[in-house]
Motif scaffolding. Sequence first.
Motif, PDB file in Angstrom:
ATOM      1  N   GLY A  13     110.105  -3.365  16.388  1.00 36.43           N
ATOM      2  CA  GLY A  13     110.155  -4.699  15.789  1.00 36.43           C
ATOM      3  C   GLY A  13     111.541  -5.051  15.297  1.00 36.43           C
ATOM      4  O   GLY A  13     112.013  -6.182  15.466  1.00 36.43           O
ATOM      5  N   THR A  14     112.244  -4.086  14.691  1.00 33.37           N
ATOM      6  CA  THR A  14     113.608  -4.344  14.224  1.00 33.37           C
ATOM      7  C   THR A  14     114.533  -4.637  15.390  1.00 33.37           C
ATOM      8  O   THR A  14     115.351  -5.559  15.358  1.00 33.37           O
ATOM      9  CB  THR A  14     114.120  -3.128  13.435  1.00 33.37           C
ATOM     10  N   ALA A  15     114.416  -3.822  16.465  1.00 32.43           N
ATOM     11  CA  ALA A  15     115.250  -4.077  17.649  1.00 32.43           C
ATOM     12  C   ALA A  15     114.955  -5.441  18.255  1.00 32.43           C
ATOM     13  O   ALA A  15     115.862  -6.173  18.662  1.00 32.43           O
ATOM     14  CB  ALA A  15     115.019  -2.973  18.683  1.00 32.43           C
ATOM     15  N   LEU A  16     113.666  -5.807  18.316  1.00 35.25           N
ATOM     16  CA  LEU A  16     113.297  -7.112  18.894  1.00 35.25           C
ATOM     17  C   LEU A  16     113.870  -8.257  18.069  1.00 35.25           C
ATOM     18  O   LEU A  16     114.402  -9.225  18.620  1.00 35.25           O
ATOM     19  CB  LEU A  16     111.770  -7.216  18.969  1.00 35.25           C
ATOM     20  N   ALA A  17     113.791  -8.165  16.703  1.00 36.95           N
ATOM     21  CA  ALA A  17     114.346  -9.228  15.859  1.00 36.95           C
ATOM     22  C   ALA A  17     115.844  -9.355  16.054  1.00 36.95           C
ATOM     23  O   ALA A  17     116.389 -10.460  16.107  1.00 36.95           O
ATOM     24  CB  ALA A  17     114.020  -8.935  14.392  1.00 36.95           C
ATOM     25  N   ASP A  18     116.549  -8.206  16.177  1.00 41.54           N
ATOM     26  CA  ASP A  18     118.001  -8.248  16.373  1.00 41.54           C
ATOM     27  C   ASP A  18     118.363  -8.979  17.654  1.00 41.54           C
ATOM     28  O   ASP A  18     119.344  -9.726  17.709  1.00 41.54           O
ATOM     29  CB  ASP A  18     118.562  -6.817  16.400  1.00 41.54           C
ATOM     30  N   TYR A  19     117.582  -8.753  18.730  1.00 39.54           N
ATOM     31  CA  TYR A  19     117.922  -9.374  20.014  1.00 39.54           C
ATOM     32  C   TYR A  19     117.415 -10.820  20.080  1.00 39.54           C
ATOM     33  O   TYR A  19     118.105 -11.689  20.604  1.00 39.54           O
ATOM     34  CB  TYR A  19     117.313  -8.553  21.161  1.00 39.54           C
ATOM     35  N   ALA A  20     116.182 -11.085  19.592  1.00 43.91           N
ATOM     36  CA  ALA A  20     115.616 -12.424  19.743  1.00 43.91           C
ATOM     37  C   ALA A  20     116.305 -13.434  18.848  1.00 43.91           C
ATOM     38  O   ALA A  20     116.540 -14.572  19.249  1.00 43.91           O
ATOM     39  CB  ALA A  20     114.114 -12.381  19.441  1.00 43.91           C
ATOM     40  N   PHE A  21     116.670 -13.023  17.604  1.00 43.93           N
ATOM     41  CA  PHE A  21     117.286 -13.971  16.673  1.00 43.93           C
ATOM     42  C   PHE A  21     118.804 -13.860  16.760  1.00 43.93           C
ATOM     43  O   PHE A  21     119.500 -13.776  15.772  1.00 43.93           O
ATOM     44  CB  PHE A  21     116.816 -13.692  15.237  1.00 43.93           C
ATOM     45  N   TRP A  22     119.289 -13.791  17.951  1.00 46.70           N
ATOM     46  CA  TRP A  22     120.715 -13.602  18.252  1.00 46.70           C
ATOM     47  C   TRP A  22     121.193 -14.837  18.993  1.00 46.70           C
ATOM     48  O   TRP A  22     120.620 -15.249  20.007  1.00 46.70           O
ATOM     49  CB  TRP A  22     120.838 -12.334  19.087  1.00 46.70           C
ATOM     50  N   ASN A  23     122.276 -15.471  18.487  1.00 45.10           N
ATOM     51  CA  ASN A  23     122.767 -16.706  19.099  1.00 45.10           C
ATOM     52  C   ASN A  23     123.101 -16.506  20.570  1.00 45.10           C
ATOM     53  O   ASN A  23     122.848 -17.372  21.420  1.00 45.10           O
ATOM     54  CB  ASN A  23     123.995 -17.206  18.347  1.00 45.10           C
ATOM     55  N   ASP A  24     123.702 -15.332  20.927  1.00 42.94           N
ATOM     56  CA  ASP A  24     124.056 -15.099  22.323  1.00 42.94           C
ATOM     57  C   ASP A  24     122.816 -15.008  23.196  1.00 42.94           C
ATOM     58  O   ASP A  24     122.811 -15.465  24.345  1.00 42.94           O
ATOM     59  CB  ASP A  24     124.876 -13.812  22.432  1.00 42.94           C
ATOM     60  N   ALA A  25     121.721 -14.402  22.658  1.00 42.68           N
ATOM     61  CA  ALA A  25     120.482 -14.338  23.434  1.00 42.68           C
ATOM     62  C   ALA A  25     119.947 -15.742  23.677  1.00 42.68           C
ATOM     63  O   ALA A  25     119.489 -16.079  24.769  1.00 42.68           O
ATOM     64  CB  ALA A  25     119.451 -13.494  22.698  1.00 42.68           C
ATOM     65  N   TYR A  26     119.995 -16.596  22.651  1.00 45.92           N
ATOM     66  CA  TYR A  26     119.545 -17.971  22.839  1.00 45.92           C
ATOM     67  C   TYR A  26     120.437 -18.684  23.833  1.00 45.92           C
ATOM     68  O   TYR A  26     119.976 -19.440  24.695  1.00 45.92           O
ATOM     69  CB  TYR A  26     119.566 -18.682  21.479  1.00 45.92           C
ATOM     70  N   LYS A  27     121.735 -18.414  23.750  1.00 45.49           N
ATOM     71  CA  LYS A  27     122.681 -19.091  24.631  1.00 45.49           C
ATOM     72  C   LYS A  27     122.439 -18.734  26.086  1.00 45.49           C
ATOM     73  O   LYS A  27     122.483 -19.602  26.968  1.00 45.49           O
ATOM     74  CB  LYS A  27     124.102 -18.703  24.200  1.00 45.49           C
TER      75      LYS A  27
END
Length: 858
Positions: free
Chosen positions: A73-87
């Motif tokens: 869950g911590t790893a998923l939050a780091d990647y999903a709530f990441w501006n570059d991932a959204y970009k």
Amino acid sequence: MTTNIATRVSNEAAGYTAMTRRASLGFIYVVAALFITVGLALVYLCMALDNHQVQHSETDAAKAMQSRRDKIGTALADYAFWNDAYKHMSGKVDVGWAFDGDNIGPSLFSTYGLNGVFVLGPDASTRYGIVDGALSKVEASDWIAGDLAALLASARRASAQDEVTQVYFSVKGMPAVVSAAVIRPDSSYDDFEHLSYLVYVDVLTSPKLKVIDEAFDLTGLTATVGTFPNGPRPTLTLQEDIGVAMTLHWQSEALGRTVLQKFLPLLLLLGTLVAVLMFWLRLRVIHAADMIDEAQQALRVSEQRFKNISEASSDWIWETDSEQRLTYLSERFTQVTGLPCHAWIGRPLTDLLTYDKQLMAATADRGVPAGRKPIPCEMRDDHQSPRYCQLSARAVRVADHLQGYQGTVCDITEEIEAKARIEHISQHDALTGLANRHRLNNFLNTRLSEGLSGDHPVFLLALDLDRFKPVNDTFGHAAGDVVLREVAKALTGGTRETDLVARLGGDEFIVVATDCRTQEQAERLCLRLIEQINQPIRIGTNDVSVGASIGIVSAPFDGLTAEDLLRYADIALYEAKSSGRNLFRFYEPAMNERIMERRQLEMDMRQALRRHEFRLDFQPRYDASSQTIVGAEALVRWQHPLRDLLSPACFIPLAEETGLIVELSDWVLREACLNALSWGDELMVSVNLSPVEFQRSDLVDRVATVLDSTGIAPQRLELEITESVMLEDAASALTTMNGLKALGTRLSMDDFGTGYSSLSYLRSYPFDGIKIDRSFISGLDQSQSSEAIVHAIVSMGHALSLTVTAEGIETVAQLGKLTELACDQAQGFYLGRPMSPLLFQKVLADARVERVLEPGVS
């Protein structure tokens, strides 16, 4: 008489014999009952031990699964709530960035053991998939057996609290932990209808279960989909509101059953032997009674000695006399401490151990329960290293006379150090070693509870790094971590030991200065910290520099609670960042009012597009020589329901900061192109682009969508770009501009002449035109230097085959000068102010009539 006496003696003897027989028979019954009671007690204790082992292992199993879920869950939050991932993943998936760049790629399989990683669209369709570390075109709905729609709905709800959703589904018949989160740029973004989702699938395979088995001693751990209420324990059934149930099963050690199997036969055999012994005792009860009494007395003494030693022993054993001088040390003493036993015999125990002598004597005299309570003590080993121990003691008495003390010493140094490490981790940031939010709150509350005065205030500094995001974007998160650690060192080196430096997360830091007496001292501290943070930081072969903005509050002047101080400091920090870089600002009550006003304006803006409160005005652009209209610039206005008509300067900066600029820009582009369709086929429309839009990867696609939906010819759309776009990220800006040029649109550099590198940009970037900034036009008819600059710009533009447009023309003299200098196009209040679409169409119609009525025009 003799016979009577003999009879009487015989009767008395018979009576004594009968009494002895009855007494011995009663004793046999008692012994039998005792053995039965002991047997039943042994059975009960062994069953209770087995049941306790089962419960303990079930608790371990639950902790093991929760630990694995928390990690994922911590790893998923780091990647999903990441501006570059959204970009790169919210719209068209950038596979090169995600998989080839290993940002959301094969390392998730090797590092976290994730069997599946999927990016799902708003309709739950699969946009990107990785199975067992390799790219896969398999649909997530085909690979995962479960209600994905319900999972994504739960992820949307969790996103509002910056959380993720985790459920249990099955994958190819095997249970799996499926985690999902919304891919979004920040927590304020709530347009879930257009967001994508990041889904992690952790299939509980046999190798993974084997790892959990070895880590938590769960022998033969297996995982099965479904529930088994009547199955053998130990088992653990896990189920969320969404998904399927998963049951874990493993083998218990069954220590109690083992003990029972070993000792119950011995107890039965012992009972049989005692029964035989009792029968024999009946024949020789008088003689045997004395022997039994002596044997029982010896047994009681031996049992007491054994209990005293066994209950007190835990590591190495010691004995002292009544004055607590050592008389015995076990061999384990030398093994643990490295010290020789003989060197301490005869010396006081207090020379070896640091403890309370009176407390030890009192504790040892209180009996068995109290004697089990250890006394903390310390000692030094053969290397003079400190060791932390627990001292257990018991008094040794014979006939109520104190003979001495005996007990054990247990070395708990590793346990104490482990607790200290855990305590440190719970109070400090893992990356920088600075205090975390929990320690900060405790420190502030303690300091505030001690009482403050105007002569001894506490200053709280909230710091946020400038230019930190480009470091992450350019060099990656590992480089960003290096920068954060260097900043932490700079802050620690620039403060006193009595001050507290904390990291709240990201690039946010807090400094609590307890020794500053005045604002001047706080200002000097801020200047010192800014100077140290500004020092270059080495990243590989590159030097990077970041700055810091600081907001300052003080107690008791600005607040008396930690919550208020942190909130006011954040407000002052916002003021500092709004004023520029490398600045600090002290909190003032008026700042809070401006923040509330800004938040209200932000809330109004979020509703403005839905309520159609924005409108477009068009300012005509003329051919400088013929003074005929060649196009118009689209200028957005906000018809606020309470504040009347607002100019772009009032809301565009806020739109850029909150991310609403993208939605607003899409509306402006579409409305401008739709209006231009009614002007004819020749006139072009100019639209300003925000530098923020160039930080996203979807600008070219957005412009293409507007061109397709409106049907306007691409060459009629001119996009005006400021020089700051190239200053932020020159390489990315060039890629985006080439993409826009490929659509057929025109590109124009706005406010030309106000930057530092405009000439080099004109050679390197695909511009079609330039707009001379109004600051040069305002003095054109009064200053020879302004005329020379404008002439140079026009000449340079023509040399590069660029269309040169002058803006801000307010007098006929300025227009005449521009005509003399051969400027191509002109725009300004003298020629035409910004006007509504209807009024602009009327101006176009009037211009067409004038052209028809001109002599020689048919």
